[in-house]
Write an enzyme that holds these catalytic residues in place. Sequence first.
Site, mmCIF file in Angstrom:
data_model
loop_
_atom_site.group_PDB
_atom_site.id
_atom_site.type_symbol
_atom_site.label_atom_id
_atom_site.label_comp_id
_atom_site.label_asym_id
_atom_site.label_seq_id
_atom_site.Cartn_x
_atom_site.Cartn_y
_atom_site.Cartn_z
ATOM 1 N N HIS A 73 -10.275 0.769 3.119
ATOM 2 C CA HIS A 73 -9.036 1.507 2.869
ATOM 3 C C HIS A 73 -7.951 1.220 3.896
ATOM 4 O O HIS A 73 -6.770 1.126 3.545
ATOM 5 C CB HIS A 73 -9.374 3.001 2.871
ATOM 6 N N ARG A 131 -8.901 6.705 11.927
ATOM 7 C CA ARG A 131 -7.574 7.270 11.647
ATOM 8 C C ARG A 131 -7.693 8.624 10.973
ATOM 9 O O ARG A 131 -8.456 8.795 10.017
ATOM 10 C CB ARG A 131 -6.785 6.328 10.733
ATOM 11 N N ARG A 134 -13.437 11.250 8.200
ATOM 12 C CA ARG A 134 -13.595 10.285 7.114
ATOM 13 C C ARG A 134 -14.761 9.328 7.330
ATOM 14 O O ARG A 134 -15.473 8.968 6.394
ATOM 15 C CB ARG A 134 -12.285 9.507 6.969
ATOM 16 N N SER A 184 0.822 -1.221 0.000
ATOM 17 C CA SER A 184 0.000 0.000 0.000
ATOM 18 C C SER A 184 0.849 1.261 0.000
ATOM 19 O O SER A 184 0.453 2.286 -0.575
ATOM 20 C CB SER A 184 -0.915 0.041 1.231
ATOM 21 N N SER A 185 2.006 1.224 0.674
ATOM 22 C CA SER A 185 2.795 2.454 0.848
ATOM 23 C C SER A 185 3.062 3.127 -0.493
ATOM 24 O O SER A 185 2.953 4.345 -0.631
ATOM 25 C CB SER A 185 4.124 2.137 1.530
ATOM 26 N N GLU A 231 -6.296 17.948 4.445
ATOM 27 C CA GLU A 231 -7.185 16.784 4.399
ATOM 28 C C GLU A 231 -8.135 16.808 5.593
ATOM 29 O O GLU A 231 -7.935 17.581 6.537
ATOM 30 C CB GLU A 231 -6.360 15.480 4.374
ATOM 31 N N ALA A 256 0.314 5.347 -1.871
ATOM 32 C CA ALA A 256 -0.213 6.473 -1.089
ATOM 33 C C ALA A 256 -0.243 7.733 -1.941
ATOM 34 O O ALA A 256 0.699 8.026 -2.677
ATOM 35 C CB ALA A 256 0.617 6.687 0.167
ATOM 36 N N GLN A 257 -1.320 8.475 -1.819
ATOM 37 C CA GLN A 257 -1.514 9.657 -2.662
ATOM 38 C C GLN A 257 -1.332 10.951 -1.890
ATOM 39 O O GLN A 257 -0.441 11.745 -2.170
ATOM 40 C CB GLN A 257 -2.913 9.620 -3.299
ATOM 41 N N GLY A 258 -2.207 11.180 -0.895
ATOM 42 C CA GLY A 258 -2.287 12.485 -0.233
ATOM 43 C C GLY A 258 -0.972 12.941 0.348
ATOM 44 O O GLY A 258 -0.505 14.041 0.083
ATOM 45 N N HIS A 312 -12.699 4.456 2.826
ATOM 46 C CA HIS A 312 -12.431 5.766 2.216
ATOM 47 C C HIS A 312 -13.688 6.194 1.471
ATOM 48 O O HIS A 312 -14.283 5.393 0.743
ATOM 49 C CB HIS A 312 -11.242 5.663 1.254
HETATM 50 P P1 FAD Z 1 2.443 -1.991 3.140
HETATM 51 O O1 FAD Z 1 3.027 -0.813 2.507
HETATM 52 O O2 FAD Z 1 1.137 -2.477 2.631
HETATM 53 O O3 FAD Z 1 3.519 -3.142 2.981
HETATM 54 C C1 FAD Z 1 3.230 -4.462 3.391
HETATM 55 C C2 FAD Z 1 4.389 -5.334 2.998
HETATM 56 O O4 FAD Z 1 4.226 -6.629 3.586
HETATM 57 C C3 FAD Z 1 4.533 -5.567 1.512
HETATM 58 O O5 FAD Z 1 5.902 -5.542 1.203
HETATM 59 C C4 FAD Z 1 3.995 -6.985 1.316
HETATM 60 O O6 FAD Z 1 4.534 -7.622 0.220
HETATM 61 C C5 FAD Z 1 4.473 -7.625 2.607
HETATM 62 N N1 FAD Z 1 3.773 -8.820 3.050
HETATM 63 C C6 FAD Z 1 2.493 -8.930 3.460
HETATM 64 N N2 FAD Z 1 2.240 -10.207 3.840
HETATM 65 C C7 FAD Z 1 3.386 -10.898 3.677
HETATM 66 C C8 FAD Z 1 3.754 -12.258 3.879
HETATM 67 N N3 FAD Z 1 2.892 -13.177 4.340
HETATM 68 N N4 FAD Z 1 5.010 -12.638 3.581
HETATM 69 C C9 FAD Z 1 5.924 -11.741 3.084
HETATM 70 N N5 FAD Z 1 5.615 -10.437 2.874
HETATM 71 C C10 FAD Z 1 4.363 -10.030 3.173
HETATM 72 N N6 FAD Z 1 -1.625 6.731 4.191
HETATM 73 C C11 FAD Z 1 -1.109 7.959 4.438
HETATM 74 O O7 FAD Z 1 -0.603 8.217 5.527
HETATM 75 N N7 FAD Z 1 -1.137 8.905 3.456
HETATM 76 C C12 FAD Z 1 -1.669 8.681 2.236
HETATM 77 O O8 FAD Z 1 -1.654 9.552 1.392
HETATM 78 C C13 FAD Z 1 -2.221 7.413 1.969
HETATM 79 N N8 FAD Z 1 -2.781 7.130 0.761
HETATM 80 C C14 FAD Z 1 -3.156 5.859 0.487
HETATM 81 C C15 FAD Z 1 -3.618 5.549 -0.786
HETATM 82 C C16 FAD Z 1 -3.932 4.240 -1.121
HETATM 83 C C17 FAD Z 1 -4.418 3.919 -2.508
HETATM 84 C C18 FAD Z 1 -3.814 3.232 -0.141
HETATM 85 C C19 FAD Z 1 -4.136 1.809 -0.483
HETATM 86 C C20 FAD Z 1 -3.405 3.533 1.144
HETATM 87 C C21 FAD Z 1 -3.077 4.850 1.467
HETATM 88 N N9 FAD Z 1 -2.642 5.190 2.742
HETATM 89 C C22 FAD Z 1 -2.162 6.437 2.993
HETATM 90 C C23 FAD Z 1 -2.481 4.154 3.766
HETATM 91 C C24 FAD Z 1 -1.019 3.740 3.811
HETATM 92 O O9 FAD Z 1 -0.520 3.701 2.492
HETATM 93 C C25 FAD Z 1 -0.808 2.392 4.467
HETATM 94 O O10 FAD Z 1 -1.509 2.309 5.674
HETATM 95 C C26 FAD Z 1 0.656 2.181 4.747
HETATM 96 O O11 FAD Z 1 1.391 2.388 3.568
HETATM 97 C C27 FAD Z 1 0.922 0.791 5.249
HETATM 98 O O12 FAD Z 1 2.310 0.602 5.266
HETATM 99 P P2 FAD Z 1 2.896 -0.777 5.744
HETATM 100 O O13 FAD Z 1 4.373 -0.661 5.633
HETATM 101 O O14 FAD Z 1 2.327 -1.135 7.061
HETATM 102 O O15 FAD Z 1 2.306 -1.849 4.708
HETATM 103 C C1 SIN Z 2 -5.907 10.044 0.470
HETATM 104 O O1 SIN Z 2 -5.011 10.568 -0.197
HETATM 105 O O2 SIN Z 2 -7.090 10.345 0.389
HETATM 106 C C2 SIN Z 2 -5.539 8.957 1.424
HETATM 107 C C3 SIN Z 2 -4.908 9.537 2.618
HETATM 108 C C4 SIN Z 2 -4.874 8.526 3.715
HETATM 109 O O3 SIN Z 2 -5.442 7.459 3.601
HETATM 110 O O4 SIN Z 2 -4.256 8.825 4.731
#
Ligand code: FAD
Ligand code: SIN
Length: 522
Positions: free
Chosen positions: A333, A368, A276, A42-43, A114, A46-48, A230
Amino acid sequence: MTDVAVRHVDSIVVGSGIAGLTAALAHGNCVVVSKSATGEGSSRWAQGGIAAAVGPDDDPRFHADDTTEVSGGLGRAEIATLVTGAAPDQIEWLRSLGADFDTAPDGSLRLGREAGHDQRRIVHANGDATGAEVMRTLVRATVERTDIERLDDTLVVDLLRDGDRVVGVLALHPDDGLVALVSPAVVLATGGIGRLYLHTTNPREVTADGLAMAARAGAVIRDPEFVQFHPTAFHSDLDPMPLLTEALRGEGAQLLDDRGRRYMVDVHADAELAPRDVVARENWRRRREGAIHLDARMIGADFAERFPTVWQITQQAGLDPRVDLLPVSPAEHYHMGGIATDDSGRSSVAGLYACGEAASTGLHGANRLASNSLLEGLVFGSRVAAAMVDDRDRFVAPTRVDVPETALRLRPDAAHSAEIEDLRRTMWDDVGVVRDAAGLTRASQRIAELAPRLATHPEGRNLAEAARLITDAALAREESRGSHFRSDHPETAAIASHSLLHPVPATATRIDVACQPSRAGA
Ligand code: FAD
Ligand code: SIN
């Protein structure tokens, strides 16, 4: 059993999103295991942006207040203070690694707005492509580090235990098959649960693996019923549904019903920038009556430069956001609940840590604040790394470990798409934006029917386990709070309390790990 290869490693980070790579960079000496390529998840989507009190009139205390304000009484003020206080330094850290955030001509950071934030506070890159820039930066920094090994395309299927502590992971390596990686410290940075819902903004690989693995290892799970929807996914047949960033509403975009009327002004004083959960519920209700649209036409001629991700999404659908209304609907989301941790990312099980979306650190509570999750991943990624160093003293590598029996019976190639789609629809229909006892009970029964059929599917069984945890907690919480809305219990209880689930560790089998290294990553 004999075909499980074994390696002893210093420490393990499962997941290479923002949380996992931050933990890896801060700790060093680790293996980062990713189910796809390093940096996917997901990271990157991320857009915003990243919330940080760096504006001239801002202060981390204001950011902390906004964070706690939307949390439905369950966010911990001291965690909000800790995270928001660290935010400006985290932005500088990313810049020192080469992250190129958007700046004004005077060199100051451009800040977006936001929902739920009392002022402009969202640091962004390339308009609405913040995640891509941050992950480009973190992946490059990781690749340059010789003390960080990356195991890509390797699915972690379960945690290894020795008595009451976690001592490694069992993983499916593309060449070596099942590999036991033995280590004193395992960080779960596996992201959220998006795939569990029919409509989600999350990438396909987000399948609740960390939550389910931690539960099978007996770790306490906190507040799993709090799932954020979302309000403005781009309504389409696409799966996942593309996101239309909240930053559009921060720049004045409005929500219109099928007769072109702006409805959020009648619902909340902050209209489209209401919290939200409020906007998502209203959109859910309206969507059942007819189409709803986001009107972003006021953003104007430079739309493509300011919002290149949204521009691309709409162009692919044949729409021009400068002149066309954009159809929207809510979509899953983010998961506020998760693996319960302390303020350093320690779970309730020794040797097991969690950060990022997989964790429940106490920052978000029941809801959140926008753009706080990338920030949480950064702050807790660093804190987890420090905790691992602090905790590693008396570890003695085990010679035999416990692994859930089911992990050795998995059939990675088994096709279970019908069951998974059934599960996703069940969650969407009955454990979604608006819930009630009848729907939750129906979902509970359906999940119980589907779970045995998904028991040999590596990710399907995790989805089923997560579905069970979320649904049980949603049924038990007979009130409405934050993102959890019960139409049969619309009131909020006077006292805010957490759901704390104490799963019984899965039935385990012992395997020998006192042997030679495997080829994995050697
Ligand atoms: P992720 O980035 O999802 O990474 C998870 C990792 O775990 C990946 O590498 C995956 O391959 C690995 N993994 C999972 N299961 C296993 C397994 N069993 N074995 C091995 N590897 C595994 N948040 C904000 O703060 N600002 C934003 O603007 C924003 N915009 C968003 C837009 C979108 C479209 C989405 C989907 C989310 C957005 N969010 C935003 C939320 C935010 O992106 C996520 O909450 C955050 O990136 C999560 O990070 P993470 O490192 O926990 O997980
Ligand atoms: C968004 O850009 O609307 C997503 C921001 C977030 O999920 O924190």
